[in-house]
Design a protein around this motif. Structure first.
Motif, PDB file in Angstrom:
ATOM      1  N   THR A  48       0.853  -1.188   0.000  1.00  0.00           N
ATOM      2  CA  THR A  48       0.000   0.000   0.000  1.00  0.00           C
ATOM      3  C   THR A  48       0.889   1.238   0.000  1.00  0.00           C
ATOM      4  N   VAL A  49       0.426   2.297  -0.655  1.00  0.00           N
ATOM      5  CA  VAL A  49       1.230   3.525  -0.674  1.00  0.00           C
ATOM      6  C   VAL A  49       0.359   4.715  -0.306  1.00  0.00           C
ATOM      7  N   ASP A  50       1.033   5.745   0.139  1.00  0.00           N
ATOM      8  CA  ASP A  50       0.344   6.990   0.429  1.00  0.00           C
ATOM      9  C   ASP A  50      -0.012   7.678  -0.869  1.00  0.00           C
ATOM     10  N   VAL A  51      -1.211   8.149  -0.975  1.00  0.00           N
ATOM     11  CA  VAL A  51      -1.553   8.907  -2.163  1.00  0.00           C
ATOM     12  C   VAL A  51      -2.006  10.321  -1.803  1.00  0.00           C
ATOM     13  N   GLU A  52      -1.969  10.616  -0.520  1.00  0.00           N
ATOM     14  CA  GLU A  52      -2.298  11.977  -0.090  1.00  0.00           C
ATOM     15  C   GLU A  52      -1.117  12.891  -0.394  1.00  0.00           C
ATOM     16  N   TYR A  53      -1.329  14.169  -0.276  1.00  0.00           N
ATOM     17  CA  TYR A  53      -0.202  15.086  -0.424  1.00  0.00           C
ATOM     18  C   TYR A  53       0.448  15.265   0.933  1.00  0.00           C
ATOM     19  N   PRO A  54       1.758  15.064   1.014  1.00  0.00           N
ATOM     20  CA  PRO A  54       2.405  15.160   2.326  1.00  0.00           C
ATOM     21  C   PRO A  54       2.330  16.586   2.862  1.00  0.00           C
ATOM     22  N   LYS A  55       2.153  16.712   4.168  1.00  0.00           N
ATOM     23  CA  LYS A  55       1.996  18.035   4.788  1.00  0.00           C
ATOM     24  C   LYS A  55       3.353  18.666   5.084  1.00  0.00           C
ATOM     25  N   ARG A  56       3.342  19.992   5.110  1.00  0.00           N
ATOM     26  CA  ARG A  56       4.554  20.715   5.523  1.00  0.00           C
ATOM     27  C   ARG A  56       4.244  21.480   6.790  1.00  0.00           C
ATOM     28  N   THR A  57       5.248  21.652   7.619  1.00  0.00           N
ATOM     29  CA  THR A  57       5.016  22.400   8.852  1.00  0.00           C
ATOM     30  C   THR A  57       5.604  23.799   8.785  1.00  0.00           C
ATOM     31  N   ILE A  58       6.596  23.979   7.922  1.00  0.00           N
ATOM     32  CA  ILE A  58       7.291  25.268   7.889  1.00  0.00           C
ATOM     33  C   ILE A  58       6.508  26.285   7.056  1.00  0.00           C
ATOM     34  N   LEU A  59       6.529  27.523   7.534  1.00  0.00           N
ATOM     35  CA  LEU A  59       5.868  28.578   6.776  1.00  0.00           C
ATOM     36  C   LEU A  59       6.902  29.313   5.937  1.00  0.00           C
ATOM     37  N   PRO A  60       6.461  29.831   4.765  1.00  0.00           N
ATOM     38  CA  PRO A  60       7.392  30.585   3.916  1.00  0.00           C
ATOM     39  C   PRO A  60       7.994  31.775   4.646  1.00  0.00           C
ATOM     40  N   GLY A  61       9.235  32.125   4.327  1.00  0.00           N
ATOM     41  CA  GLY A  61       9.933  33.231   4.966  1.00  0.00           C
ATOM     42  C   GLY A  61       9.921  34.499   4.143  1.00  0.00           C
ATOM     43  N   GLU A  62      11.088  35.169   4.083  1.00  0.00           N
ATOM     44  CA  GLU A  62      11.137  36.473   3.405  1.00  0.00           C
ATOM     45  C   GLU A  62      11.119  36.314   1.886  1.00  0.00           C
ATOM     46  N   LYS A  63      10.872  37.457   1.208  1.00  0.00           N
ATOM     47  CA  LYS A  63      10.817  37.425  -0.264  1.00  0.00           C
ATOM     48  C   LYS A  63      12.193  37.100  -0.835  1.00  0.00           C
ATOM     49  N   VAL A  64      12.246  36.164  -1.793  1.00  0.00           N
ATOM     50  CA  VAL A  64      13.523  35.926  -2.473  1.00  0.00           C
ATOM     51  C   VAL A  64      13.476  36.416  -3.914  1.00  0.00           C
ATOM     52  N   MET A  65      12.279  36.431  -4.463  1.00  0.00           N
ATOM     53  CA  MET A  65      12.175  36.869  -5.854  1.00  0.00           C
ATOM     54  C   MET A  65      10.962  37.762  -6.013  1.00  0.00           C
ATOM     55  N   GLU A  66      11.174  38.887  -6.742  1.00  0.00           N
ATOM     56  CA  GLU A  66      10.048  39.766  -7.038  1.00  0.00           C
ATOM     57  C   GLU A  66       9.980  39.985  -8.540  1.00  0.00           C
ATOM     58  N   VAL A  67       8.873  39.630  -9.110  1.00  0.00           N
ATOM     59  CA  VAL A  67       8.682  39.830 -10.546  1.00  0.00           C
ATOM     60  C   VAL A  67       7.743  41.008 -10.716  1.00  0.00           C
ATOM     61  N   LYS A  68       8.179  42.016 -11.498  1.00  0.00           N
ATOM     62  CA  LYS A  68       7.392  43.254 -11.657  1.00  0.00           C
ATOM     63  C   LYS A  68       7.060  43.506 -13.114  1.00  0.00           C
ATOM     64  N   ASN A  69       5.769  43.554 -13.395  1.00  0.00           N
ATOM     65  CA  ASN A  69       5.282  43.976 -14.708  1.00  0.00           C
ATOM     66  C   ASN A  69       5.977  43.326 -15.889  1.00  0.00           C
ATOM     67  N   LEU A  70       6.166  42.050 -15.799  1.00  0.00           N
ATOM     68  CA  LEU A  70       6.813  41.347 -16.890  1.00  0.00           C
ATOM     69  C   LEU A  70       5.890  41.374 -18.101  1.00  0.00           C
ATOM     70  N   TYR A  71       6.432  41.833 -19.229  1.00  0.00           N
ATOM     71  CA  TYR A  71       5.599  41.998 -20.403  1.00  0.00           C
ATOM     72  C   TYR A  71       6.312  41.453 -21.617  1.00  0.00           C
ATOM     73  N   ARG A  72       5.605  40.663 -22.398  1.00  0.00           N
ATOM     74  CA  ARG A  72       6.140  40.245 -23.688  1.00  0.00           C
ATOM     75  C   ARG A  72       4.974  40.269 -24.674  1.00  0.00           C
ATOM     76  N   THR A  73       5.174  40.990 -25.763  1.00  0.00           N
ATOM     77  CA  THR A  73       4.088  41.232 -26.701  1.00  0.00           C
ATOM     78  C   THR A  73       3.307  39.949 -27.003  1.00  0.00           C
ATOM     79  N   LYS A  74       2.018  40.033 -26.833  1.00  0.00           N
ATOM     80  CA  LYS A  74       1.068  38.963 -27.154  1.00  0.00           C
ATOM     81  C   LYS A  74       1.174  37.735 -26.236  1.00  0.00           C
ATOM     82  N   ILE A  75       2.198  37.664 -25.393  1.00  0.00           N
ATOM     83  CA  ILE A  75       2.392  36.431 -24.633  1.00  0.00           C
ATOM     84  C   ILE A  75       2.195  36.646 -23.140  1.00  0.00           C
TER      85      ILE A  75
END
Ligand SMILES: Nc1ncnc2c1ncn2[C@@H]1O[C@H](COP(=O)(O)OP(=O)(O)OP(=O)(O)O)[C@@H](O)[C@H]1O
Ligand SMILES: [Mg+2]
Lengths: 321, 492
Positions: free
Chosen positions: B240-267
């Protein structure tokens, strides 16, 4: 059930071995045949002769192997080689041996850089680019010499040319050094691995963060450098340069590479394999000469061998799919 | 009269070091949809390739409509009414969609009537609920679109038996629905379908019978009505195997990446979002919503016209994937064959390529270290291969996918973009991969996950961005969001 699969495994392994080593096995068989039927083939003089013959072109064949592994090839090797012979001799006659040595190598590198730039940065097809530079460099060489061969009587050069240990001259020694250096670079460095990856799948290599354009560029620099070096080594032997030298070099180098077992599709193979290819070519042609086969007929055979090997290469590829 | 339209008996197939199929017997009744399931490397694709004449078995017999038959090759198989949708696409990138659909097989005309061919191709795609210009070159298509072309191609033969080897692995729910509709129509016409999938829910939706393979042997054959998902899994894996999604206990920390107004014509239309340390950020959306394009822009694989990306507060230059990697970004691409693996390379060389510095001593590659790395990942991800030296082209689809994952895990990037990370991976191994993702974020890495499998995005993400037509339509919390919430956002 089990025994069945084991014998099957052994069978598979034997088939794979024979497929991989078919050329080597044929080469050995051919050598045995020659040794028995033509005792002069087996003389030390003839053996060193074969080695020297294959060493000059062999160095270029190594560079060509690197280029093919990286997914490219370079037709202009022939012309760079011819250029190097006349340029080296003429500078030897004016500025001396050492400047000639360095300037010739630099000129080869520069020519390779032009090829590399046009292929990697301008994104032109290598076939078209090197076909064009091949013609241009050949034209330049003819212009430089006025078409006739040039000689030198530089005594140091003659002395270097005469230097040998038991009949083995400088050229085969440099050939072996080049072999070892290339084996190490290709198999044992990041640089080498990245060339394999670039040739194996350009797109994947690029998305892996490999600087694919740099590797495409450097491939041509290596061919340029080795072609110039080989040109100098020929000058050491014959003390002469001519625009006509090396005209069959590029084809020879590609043939030796493919016969050795480096696939034209890129991403696999190696220079040790190319040594086998070189041996096949030199032994075969040496034998043909000993057997008294005419030069033009040898060319014909050379062409047929190339096509046969490429066909075998393609068929094996398909079978393995 | 035999009730089986197809019977394969005593099929054995070995490869060097591997017994892929061990005396397999497999029977399919006329007009049924027959599921073939099993772990990665169980032998499903191999069995189907034998059926379609792509490879030859070492031994065994085959019966079509009760008569013993020999299939000599792909064309012969097509002649006898068999066709296959390959797991790994078999399309020619430089040809158009229409050419790919019609010029490949036996129905290749002597003189090409381009207009007619285009109209027919368009018709086939339309029946799949899709209309894109059939003159487009296949190389430009997205993975999902290629998948649809592959399906259309198999349908164009009007075969009696159609094999579908993971046809939905890169499709989202809505395209999947279309395919199921077609399968039902085909079934009503008496066409027999053999259906391979790792998405077991699908089996209960459209299949009549299910055959389970394990390690090259048939473990079980059952009518779908007499079996449950858990039972199938247990038979596949042997436990038998687990098919549930494993839980995490840690909460996300500070921002590592910030994406601002990324624009590419038509896409891409003014995309902005942040990513935190230790966070799994899911991106949901339909095929063609711009998810992959966004990921590629962040990794440096595709340009963008406007906007900027900050990492740890500093704007970074992204001219190529090298810049992406230099900023400790890694990306598991969605198409393992085209963009993920050097197929001629060994398992080892494919894994270590992202971080060769890590396996060199004094600038010389250390093959011992390389081997150790490969062995570690083979064990950790349970990659099924006879040796670390095996060329990846010889691995099963799911195991190839694991190698792609291993390659980027080894890169040790702080920000990992996963585009369809579990594509083609079996249920048991999926759970392991989810655990691995949790382990990574626990170590302080951040993950951006794109997946066509909505449950996976919902189950694994801290936050979910919903994309549609190159725009971010909204953001949801992984914990509380449901599939309906996502679809609602897309529609609005
Ligand atoms: N050409 C080949 N050379 C060597 N081994 C092979 C080759 N093709 C398949 N195998 C091996 O045979 C086994 C079965 O592979 P197969 O592709 O049939 O698996 P599968 O059930 O389709 O798995 P997946 O779910 O991952 O697609 C695997 O262990 C694989 O490594
Ligand atoms: Mg498969």
């Amino acid at each position: 059930m089990k025994s069945y699969s084991i014998t099957n495994d052994i069978n598979n392994k034997l088939v794979i071995f024979l497929k991989k080593r078919a050329v080597t096995v044929l080469l050995l068989a051919f050598i045995v045949f020659m040794v028995i039927s033509k005792p002069s083939f087996y003389s030390w003089g003839n053996i060193t002769n074969i080695l020297t013959e294959m060493s000059v072109y062999g160095i270029v064949a190594f560079a060509m192997t690197v280029a093919i592994i990286g997914g490219e090839f370079d037709l202009s090797a022939s012309s760079i080689f011819g250029w190097a012979t006349v340029f080296f001799i003429s500078i030897t006659n004016t500025l001396g041996l050492i400047p000639a040595f360095f300037l010739t190598l630099i000129s080869g590198i520069l020519m390779g850089m032009v090829n590399g730039f046009l292929v990697s940065k301008v994104k032109l097809n290598a076939f078209v680019v090197t076909l064009a530079t091949m013609t241009i460099i050949k034209g330049l060489t003819f212009f430089y010499t006025g078409g006739s061969p040039i000689n030198t009587s530089n005594e140091t050069l003659i002395a270097i040319g005469a230097f040998n240990v038991a009949g083995i001259t400088l050229t085969p020694i440099i050939f072996v050094i080049a072999l070892i250096v290339f084996i190490l670079i290709l198999a044992k460095t990041r640089f080498g691995r990245n060339i394999y990856a670039t040739g194996g799948n350009y797109h994947v290599a690029k998305l892996t963060g490999i600087n694919v354009d740099y590797y495409k560029f450097i491939i041509f620099v290596i061919v340029g450098f080795c072609s110039a070096l080989a040109g100098i080594l020929l000058c050491v032997r014959v003390q002469a340069g001519s625009a006509l030298y090396g005209k069959d070099l590029a084809l020879y180098a590609v043939t030796a590479t493919v016969i050795g077992g480096t696939s034209l599709s890129g991403g696999n193979g190696g220079v040790a394999k190319t040594v086998i290819g070189l041996l096949v070519m030199s032994v075969l042609f040496n034998a043909l000469t000993l057997l008294g086969v005419e030069g033009y007929f040898q060319q014909l055979i050379r062409g047929i061998v190339l096509i046969a090997v490429i066909i075998i290469d393609t068929v094996i590829k398909k079978k393995n799919k | 009269m035999n009730e089986y339209v197809l019977e394969m008996k005593g099929i054995t197939k070995t490869f060097p070091g591997v017994i892929a199929l061990d005396n397999v017997s497999f029977g399919v009744k006329k007009g049924e949809v027959h599921a073939l399931v099993g772990e990665n490397g169980a032998g499903k694709s191999t069995l189907m390739k034998i059926l379609n004449g792509v490879i030859k078995a070492n031994s065994g017999e085959m019966y079509l409509d009760g008569t013993k038959t020999n299939i000599s090759g792909v064309n012969d198989a097509q002649d006898k009414g068999l066709s296959i949708i390959f797991q790994e696409f078999n399309l020619i990138n430089t040809l158009s969609v229409a050419e790919n659909i019609f010029l490949g097989g036996l129905n290749r005309p002597k003189i090409v009537d381009w207009r007619n061919m285009r109209i027919k191709a368009q018709g086939l795609l339309k029946s799949l609920g899709f209309s894109f210009d059939v003159r487009r070159v296949v190389g430009e298509l997205s993975t999902a679109e290629k998948q649809l072309v592959e399906i259309a191609k198999a349908l164009s033969f009007n075969s009696k038996i159609i094999v579908m080897d993971e046809p939905t692995s890169s499709l989202t729910k809505s395209e999947e629905k279309m395919l199921f509709k077609i399968i039902k129509e085909l079934k009503a016409k008496g066409v027999t379908i053999i259906y391979i999938s790792h998405k077991l829910e699908e089996i209960f939706e459209i299949c009549d019978t299910v055959t389970v393979l394990r390690d090259g042997k048939v473990i079980d054959v059952n009518p779908v009505s007499a079996i449950t998902k858990d039972m199938i899994i247990e038979k596949m894996v042997g436990r038998t195997v687990d098919v549930e999604y494993p839980k995490r206990t840690i909460l996300p920390g500070e921002k590592v990446m910030e994406v601002k107004n990324l624009y590419r014509t038509k896409i891409l239309k003014n995309i902005s979002f942040d990513l935190r340390k230790g966070e799994i950020l899911g991106i949901a959306g339909l095929v063609g919503s711009g998810r992959t394009e966004l990921a590629e822009a962040i990794f440096g694989a595709e340009r963008f016209d406007k906007g900027n990306i900050k990492i740890n507060g500093k704007v970074i230059k992204l001219r190529s994937t090298r810049d992406g990697k230099a900023n400790s970004i890694g990306m598991v691409t969605e198409d393992r064959k085209e963009t993920g693996l050097v197929l001629d390379f060994s398992v080892t060389n494919n894994i270590t390529i992202t971080n060769l510095n890590n396996v060199t001593s004094q600038r010389i590659l250390n093959s011992r270290k390389e081997k150790d790395v490969a062995k570690r990942f083979i064990e950790e991800l349970k990659i099924k291969t006879p040796s670390h030296k095996q060329e990846v082209v010889n691995l099963s689809g799911g195991n190839q996918q694991k190698v792609v994952l291993a390659k980027w895990l080894f890169s040790n990037a702080d920000i990992l973009i996963l585009d369809e990370p579990t594509r083609g991976i079996d249920v048991g191994a999926k759970y392991e991969i989810y655990c691995l993702m949790n382990k990574l974020v626990a170590e302080g890495k951040s993950i951006i996950m794109i997946s066509s499998e909505l449950p996976e995005v919902l189950g694994m993400s801290d936050r979910i961005l919903v994309m549609h037509e190159g725009e971010i339509k909204g953001e949801l919390l992984g914990e509380s969001a449901s599939g309906e919430d996502v679809m609602q956002m897309i529609i609005n």
